[in-house]
Scaffold this motif. Structure first.
Motif, PDB file in Angstrom:
ATOM      1  N   ALA A  85       0.839  -1.206   0.000  1.00  0.00           N
ATOM      2  CA  ALA A  85       0.000   0.000   0.000  1.00  0.00           C
ATOM      3  C   ALA A  85       0.870   1.250   0.000  1.00  0.00           C
ATOM      4  N   ARG A  86       1.916   1.228   0.793  1.00  0.00           N
ATOM      5  CA  ARG A  86       2.822   2.379   0.843  1.00  0.00           C
ATOM      6  C   ARG A  86       3.454   2.621  -0.527  1.00  0.00           C
ATOM      7  N   LYS A  87       3.775   1.564  -1.233  1.00  0.00           N
ATOM      8  CA  LYS A  87       4.371   1.669  -2.567  1.00  0.00           C
ATOM      9  C   LYS A  87       3.396   2.268  -3.572  1.00  0.00           C
ATOM     10  N   PHE A  88       2.120   1.890  -3.479  1.00  0.00           N
ATOM     11  CA  PHE A  88       1.144   2.284  -4.497  1.00  0.00           C
ATOM     12  C   PHE A  88       0.271   3.467  -4.107  1.00  0.00           C
ATOM     13  N   ALA A  89       0.452   3.997  -2.897  1.00  0.00           N
ATOM     14  CA  ALA A  89      -0.364   5.125  -2.440  1.00  0.00           C
ATOM     15  C   ALA A  89       0.409   6.428  -2.532  1.00  0.00           C
ATOM     16  N   SER A  90      -0.317   7.523  -2.506  1.00  0.00           N
ATOM     17  CA  SER A  90       0.277   8.857  -2.529  1.00  0.00           C
ATOM     18  C   SER A  90       0.928   9.177  -1.183  1.00  0.00           C
ATOM     19  N   PRO A  91       1.978  10.001  -1.177  1.00  0.00           N
ATOM     20  CA  PRO A  91       2.554  10.453   0.098  1.00  0.00           C
ATOM     21  C   PRO A  91       1.549  11.225   0.956  1.00  0.00           C
ATOM     22  N   ALA A  92       0.482  11.709   0.333  1.00  0.00           N
ATOM     23  CA  ALA A  92      -0.546  12.445   1.073  1.00  0.00           C
ATOM     24  C   ALA A  92      -1.488  11.522   1.841  1.00  0.00           C
ATOM     25  N   THR A  93      -1.300  10.220   1.712  1.00  0.00           N
ATOM     26  CA  THR A  93      -2.086   9.232   2.452  1.00  0.00           C
ATOM     27  C   THR A  93      -1.154   8.467   3.377  1.00  0.00           C
ATOM     28  N   ASP A  94      -1.431   8.487   4.666  1.00  0.00           N
ATOM     29  CA  ASP A  94      -0.642   7.709   5.620  1.00  0.00           C
ATOM     30  C   ASP A  94      -1.047   6.235   5.546  1.00  0.00           C
ATOM     31  N   VAL A  95      -0.092   5.360   5.829  1.00  0.00           N
ATOM     32  CA  VAL A  95      -0.366   3.921   5.918  1.00  0.00           C
ATOM     33  C   VAL A  95      -0.082   3.491   7.355  1.00  0.00           C
ATOM     34  N   CYS A  96      -1.106   2.983   8.042  1.00  0.00           N
ATOM     35  CA  CYS A  96      -1.022   2.672   9.470  1.00  0.00           C
ATOM     36  C   CYS A  96      -1.389   1.210   9.729  1.00  0.00           C
ATOM     37  N   VAL A  97      -0.644   0.590  10.620  1.00  0.00           N
ATOM     38  CA  VAL A  97      -0.970  -0.753  11.089  1.00  0.00           C
ATOM     39  C   VAL A  97      -1.199  -0.661  12.596  1.00  0.00           C
ATOM     40  N   LEU A  98      -2.393  -1.048  13.048  1.00  0.00           N
ATOM     41  CA  LEU A  98      -2.716  -1.045  14.466  1.00  0.00           C
ATOM     42  C   LEU A  98      -2.616  -2.464  15.003  1.00  0.00           C
ATOM     43  N   MET A  99      -1.820  -2.654  16.037  1.00  0.00           N
ATOM     44  CA  MET A  99      -1.705  -3.959  16.681  1.00  0.00           C
ATOM     45  C   MET A  99      -2.791  -4.094  17.739  1.00  0.00           C
ATOM     46  N   SER A 100      -3.542  -5.199  17.677  1.00  0.00           N
ATOM     47  CA  SER A 100      -4.586  -5.446  18.671  1.00  0.00           C
ATOM     48  C   SER A 100      -4.080  -6.315  19.816  1.00  0.00           C
ATOM     49  N   GLU A 101      -2.823  -6.756  19.716  1.00  0.00           N
ATOM     50  CA  GLU A 101      -2.169  -7.521  20.775  1.00  0.00           C
ATOM     51  C   GLU A 101      -0.767  -6.980  20.988  1.00  0.00           C
ATOM     52  N   HIS A 102      -0.245  -7.150  22.184  1.00  0.00           N
ATOM     53  CA  HIS A 102       1.125  -6.722  22.464  1.00  0.00           C
ATOM     54  C   HIS A 102       2.109  -7.654  21.756  1.00  0.00           C
ATOM     55  N   LEU A 103       3.136  -7.057  21.203  1.00  0.00           N
ATOM     56  CA  LEU A 103       4.178  -7.781  20.480  1.00  0.00           C
ATOM     57  C   LEU A 103       5.499  -7.575  21.204  1.00  0.00           C
ATOM     58  N   ASP A 104       6.225  -8.660  21.439  1.00  0.00           N
ATOM     59  CA  ASP A 104       7.452  -8.585  22.238  1.00  0.00           C
ATOM     60  C   ASP A 104       8.473  -7.604  21.655  1.00  0.00           C
ATOM     61  N   ASN A 105       8.700  -7.690  20.359  1.00  0.00           N
ATOM     62  CA  ASN A 105       9.705  -6.816  19.730  1.00  0.00           C
ATOM     63  C   ASN A 105       9.042  -5.653  18.999  1.00  0.00           C
ATOM     64  N   PHE A 106       8.005  -5.091  19.618  1.00  0.00           N
ATOM     65  CA  PHE A 106       7.205  -4.043  18.984  1.00  0.00           C
ATOM     66  C   PHE A 106       8.053  -2.851  18.551  1.00  0.00           C
ATOM     67  N   GLU A 107       8.903  -2.329  19.430  1.00  0.00           N
ATOM     68  CA  GLU A 107       9.672  -1.124  19.114  1.00  0.00           C
ATOM     69  C   GLU A 107      10.617  -1.359  17.946  1.00  0.00           C
ATOM     70  N   GLU A 108      11.203  -2.535  17.892  1.00  0.00           N
ATOM     71  CA  GLU A 108      12.115  -2.859  16.783  1.00  0.00           C
ATOM     72  C   GLU A 108      11.353  -2.939  15.462  1.00  0.00           C
ATOM     73  N   LEU A 109      10.191  -3.570  15.495  1.00  0.00           N
ATOM     74  CA  LEU A 109       9.362  -3.663  14.289  1.00  0.00           C
ATOM     75  C   LEU A 109       8.849  -2.286  13.889  1.00  0.00           C
ATOM     76  N   LYS A 110       8.466  -1.475  14.846  1.00  0.00           N
ATOM     77  CA  LYS A 110       7.988  -0.119  14.561  1.00  0.00           C
ATOM     78  C   LYS A 110       9.057   0.690  13.839  1.00  0.00           C
ATOM     79  N   ALA A 111      10.287   0.601  14.301  1.00  0.00           N
ATOM     80  CA  ALA A 111      11.390   1.340  13.678  1.00  0.00           C
ATOM     81  C   ALA A 111      11.668   0.821  12.271  1.00  0.00           C
ATOM     82  N   LEU A 112      11.594  -0.504  12.107  1.00  0.00           N
ATOM     83  CA  LEU A 112      11.830  -1.101  10.795  1.00  0.00           C
ATOM     84  C   LEU A 112      10.776  -0.646   9.788  1.00  0.00           C
TER      85      LEU A 112
END
Length: 303
Positions: free
Chosen positions: A25-52
């Motif tokens: 989606a990020r590849k095919f969408a305009s920079p004027a549209t944000d692409v967001c993923v909301l986690m509904s569960e806690h993820l152990d390496n969340f901060e590392e994945l967020k940065a990636l």
């Protein structure tokens, strides 16, 4: 700040395919549209994945508490363990997403973005309205009987924050789940939608079951609803191309690979057998792009 976003909601189990779709989606969408993923569960390496993901322009948010708060009105005994929070989350996105997003595009995680999203992004949804495409069942009936139905699929939606019917659908589900006919969020939305629905082309939400009846080049979003899934292998009617993107993502970074969830050997063999049988039937019948299917992609649609 952008006023439009493409948003996914996922638990840990579904996070791998969801990330693949979000990156597409990020590849095919305009920079004027944000692409967001909301986690509904806690993820152990969340901060590392967020940065990636941030390096690829995808915003990852831990929405666990916000979603639990918004969906807590449902009876826990009825809801927990039978229906995932991420499945119902589309109904309460206006309570969870930042207020500056007024044009909200919701996508299921088992989608692939295969071409430009510009037309979908630029089609503005009025207040009190939403966009959706026909469900697999409606297409199936249309092909078999010619009877058209506006029963829509809830895996791809675009709605205006003001007047979104999600809360009304949630209240219906909590009060009278039988009215949803086993379809949970989708059944509830179809039940309460009334005149707020604007039906759009299935180019923006095309069920995998009919890929052999359409030219892939005419699609923008493919929805791999039901099993099997393309991240588990190549099964009719899709090709190696649609499965390879998941293999490539697993190789791209150890974090992505760690999120992948496979299937049992027995289940994979079963899917392979069914796939071979379906592919042989397709070869015998010499199926070609179906004019009726193509008619669902073009016509008097706003988008």
């Amino acid at each position: 700040m952008n006023n439009q976003c493409i948003v996914y909601v996922t638990d840990v189990e579904y996070s791998f395919p969801t990330i693949l779709s979000a990156l597409q989606a990020r590849k095919f969408a305009s920079p004027a549209t944000d692409v967001c993923v909301l986690m509904s569960e806690h993820l152990d390496n969340f901060e590392e994945l967020k940065a990636l993901l941030a390096r690829s322009g995808v915003i990852l948010t831990d929405a666990t508490e916000a979603l639990q708060e918004s969906l807590g009105k449902l009876d826990g005994a009825h809801f927990q363990g039978r229906i995932s929070v991420s499945t119902m989350a589309k109904l309460v996105l206006c309570e969870v997403l930042p207020a500056h997003y007024t044009q909200i595009i919701y996508l299921d995680g088992d989608t692939q973005i295969v071409s430009d999203l510009g037309e979908f992004e630029s089609a503005t949804v009025p207040e009190g309205r939403f966009f959706a495409a026909r469900d697999y069942t409606a297409i199936h009936d249309f092909l078999n009987t010619g009877k058209d139905s506006h029963y829509f699929n809830a895996g791809v939606l675009k709605f205006h924050r003001n007047g979104w019917i999600g809360q009304e659908a949630l209240e219906l589900f909590a009060r009278n789940p039988e009215a949803c006919e086993g379809k949970h969020d989708q059944g509830a939305l179809n039940y309460v939608c009334g005149s707020s629905l604007t039906l759009i082309s299935n180019r923006w939400n095309f069920p995998k079951q009919f890929l052999h009846l359409v030219n892939m080049s005419s699609l923008s979003i493919v929805h791999y609803m039901a099993h099997p899934k393309p991240w588990h292998g190549t099964f009719f009617p899709w090709s190696d191309t649609e499965s390879q993107v998941y293999v490539d993502l697993r190789k791209a970074h150890p974090i992505y690979n760690a999120l992948y969830r496979g299937i049992s050997f027995d289940r994979k063999i079963l899917y392979k057998y069914r796939s071979m049988r379906a592919r042989m039937e397709h070869a015998v019948q010499k199926d070609q792009p179906n004019p009726r299917v193509q008619s669902l992609l073009v016509g008097d649609y706003i988008v």
